[in-house]
Design an enzyme around this catalytic site. Structure first.
Site, short mmCIF file in Angstrom:
data_model
loop_
_atom_site.label_atom_id
_atom_site.label_comp_id
_atom_site.label_asym_id
_atom_site.label_seq_id
_atom_site.Cartn_x
_atom_site.Cartn_y
_atom_site.Cartn_z
N ASP A 89 1.01 -1.16 -0.04
CA ASP A 89 0.04 0.25 -0.22
C ASP A 89 0.76 1.18 0.24
O ASP A 89 1.98 1.38 0.74
CB ASP A 89 -0.73 -0.46 1.38
CG ASP A 89 -1.43 0.90 1.48
OD1 ASP A 89 -2.70 1.30 0.38
OD2 ASP A 89 -1.90 1.77 2.49
N GLU B 46 0.90 -0.40 -5.34
CA GLU B 46 1.04 0.75 -5.82
C GLU B 46 1.21 2.10 -5.40
O GLU B 46 1.92 2.72 -4.73
CB GLU B 46 -0.49 0.82 -3.93
CG GLU B 46 -1.38 1.98 -5.02
CD GLU B 46 -2.03 2.59 -3.46
OE1 GLU B 46 -3.46 3.21 -3.28
OE2 GLU B 46 -1.46 2.33 -2.58
#
Ligand code: GLC
Length: 577
Positions: free
Chosen positions: A236, A278
């Site tokens: 993330d 990401e």
């Protein structure tokens, strides 16, 4: 008399049975360990993203859980996916869909316990489905005991696990990830008597990555989940993990060494585990995130191409999409792009020019209520496009772009969104399994988020059970295109080239690899378009892999055909097998 070759034969047999032969044979065996792209499972996989709380509730509390997803693994196997990407499932106050973790080593009791998790892993593995999980290490929840101790006590060993400032930093209201909702990136904490840094919401204090103790803890977290059997991580908020919060927040410095450390650890602990990052960055930054050959991420979401793809869908203007694919072409041999259409967040259009962005808003998110964070659209794909033909064209393109396709739960049946919910919750409504109570998601009277029960995307019409019965449904179409993609591995592995087919509205990509070649055509216009194939191959031998009706048009050396409005075709043009 003994045949003179007999002793030689004995010697040979002895050698075959002993270390001598093995020592001799070893170099030959070793060659299998050379990394050939076709050994990299993530290059030929379809990844399916699940929010566990919204997928399937097994115990009737209105929240999805591990026993629920176990029940649906046969369905996922049938659909043909290879890997599940599980959104965060650790204990969390759930203020940001679980991206606010309060215990990295646990399971949110709403979803089950360690036993349920390991059953899930076992059942997934049994079906050959890999599992990757979100790894949210940029920040913790404010409720995490580390932060609670850090704020209470200046001398606590956890104080330096977070990022503090006695004075309010000059850029306290710069660099917000959620503009319009988030007001600052440095917030004063009464208990701590200091400001703490948070790139995201104020209940998500950033961890201090410059602290070696924090890095050691992250290693433990990674090691732990790999031991629990996961096949990798969706990492993330990568740029934010690497940034120095005391540098310019709008153009921060990054420590790519941390990424190398994470990659090495993952690989040492489990050789074929992957990192799917990401990182919504510009093409010139890609190389740093992928690293050289094997020290960055294996996979990265191609946000850049994604935004230009939506621009192309909105306008039929293809040049920016073509350029974005070219600009993101050069990546290390072992790396791969992850392509997607929609995900659990807003459709981020921040990399487009204002004029381009406005055109996408106009087409797909004209009401202010559909837009979010001054940069995106909070809708699912089916209602955005609003017609089956364009939806199929978009998915056919996704499954034939150079990379690994990632789809979101519910995409395969064309689920809608609920704009009455806040922010990104609009695209996180419960999975629609059937026309029974709560879409077959849960037997509870109220569910974690409401099911969609009115309008054209209501579960009474849009659900798995009904679509399974209908051979022409989007679900059956998706299962077919997934199989087709897997039968054409050169899409993930081979070389590709964008062809000029003489129509500005048609994207044509040719793949070549392993003695095979494929041309995929996508017409972005609602009107039929004429195309002209160039190239050194015999059109007589072209095989249409999708439909029969267009198949014969190229016969007899013909090189010109008309492709239907929003039409898409996959042609095999050569197969040495
Ligand atoms: C990522 C996630 C998003 C989350 C944020 C903070 O961007 O995709 O859903 O809110 O990180 O963790």
């Amino acid at each position: 008399m003994i045949n003179p070759s007999f002793p030689l034969l004995i010697l040979l047999l002895l050698c075959l049975n002993t270390g001598l032969y093995q020592a001799y044979a070893q170099p030959v065996q070793r060659t299998v360990y050379f990394v050939q792209p076709e050994y990299l499972w993530y290059k030929g996989s379809i990844i399916y993203n699940v929010d566990i709380d919204a997928f399937k509730d097994s115990d009737g509390d209105g929240v999805g859980d591990f026993q629920g997803i176990i029940k649906k693994l046969d369905y996922l196997e049938w659909l043909g996916i290879d890997a599940i990407w599980l959104a965060p499932f650790q204990p969390s106050p759930m203020q940001d869909n679980g991206y606010d973790v309060s215990d990295y080593y646990g399971i949110n009791p709403l979803f089950g316990d360690g036993g349920d998790f390991s059953e899930f892993m076992y059942e997934a593995e049994k079906r050959g489905i890999r599992v990757i999980t979100d790894l949210v290490i940029n920040h913790t929840s404010k409720e995490h005991p580390w932060f609670q101790q850090a704020r209470r006590d200046k001398s606590s060993e956890y104080r330096d696990w977070y990022v503090w400032s006695e004075e309010r930093p000059a850029d306290w209201n710069k660099g917000m990830v959620f503009p319009g909702v988030q007001e600052e990136t440095w917030t004063y904490d009464e208990k701590a008597g200091a400001y703490y840094f948070h790139r995201f919401y104020k209940f998500q204090p950033d961890l201090n990555m410059r602290n070696p103790e924090v890095r050691a803890e992250i290693s433990r977290i990674i090691g732990y989940w790999l031991r629990m059997g996961v096949d990798g991580f969706r990492l993330d908020a990568v740029p934010f993990i690497l940034e120095d919060p005391f540098s310019d927040l709008e153009d921060p410095e990054h420590d790519f060494g941390l990424l190398t450390d994470i990659r090495s650890l993952v690989q040492w602990r489990k050789g074929d585990a992957i990192i799917l990052g990401e990182a919504n960055v510009l093409p010139e930054e890609n190389q740093k995130y992928f690293g050289d050959e094997a020290n960055g991420m294996h996979l990265m979401f191609n946000f850049f191409a994604n935004q230009h793809l939506f621009y192309a869908l909105a306008t039929t203007e293809l040049q920016p999409l073509k350029s974005s694919l070219e600009e993101t072409r050069d990546i290390p041999k072992v790396a791969q792009w992850a392509h997607f259409l929609r995900n659990h967040d807003e459709l981020d259009l921040g990399r487009l020019t204002e004029e381009q962005r406005n055109k996408v808003y106009e087409a797909f998110g004209p009401n202010e209520n559909m837009q979010l964070y001054n940069r995106g659209i909070r809708r699912r794909l089916a209602p955005m496009l609003g017609n089956r033909k364009q939806l199929e064209m978009a998915y056919s393109l996704l499954f034939s772009l150079p990379g690994t396709p990632v789809i979101r739960y519910g995409d395969e049946i064309g689920m809608g969104d609920d704009l009455s919910l806040e922010q990104r919750e609009a695209v996180r409504t419960p999975m629609q399994w059937s026309d029974e109570k709560n879409a077959g998601f849960s037997r509870a009277d109220s569910t974690i988020r409401p099911v969609i029960d009115s309008g054209p995307y209501a579960y009474q019409q849009v659900n798995v059970a009904a679509q399974k019965r209908d051979p022409n449904s989007l679900l059956n179409w998706t299962a077919r295109i997934i199989r087709l993609r897997k039968e054409n591995p050169e899409i993930g592995l081979g070389d590709w080239e964008i062809l000029d087919v003489g129509s500005p509205d048609v994207l044509a990509i040719q793949y070549q690899g392993e003695g095979r070649s494929l041309i995929v055509l996508h017409n972005f216009s609602p009107a039929p378009k004429q195309i002209q194939l160039k190239g050194n191959f015999d059109t007589d031998e072209m095989i249409n892999l999708l439909t029969d009706d267009e198949a014969n048009k190229f016969k007899k050396g013909k090189r010109q055909i008309t492709i239907n409005g929003f039409g898409y075709q996959w042609y095999r043009i050569q197969n040495d097998e």
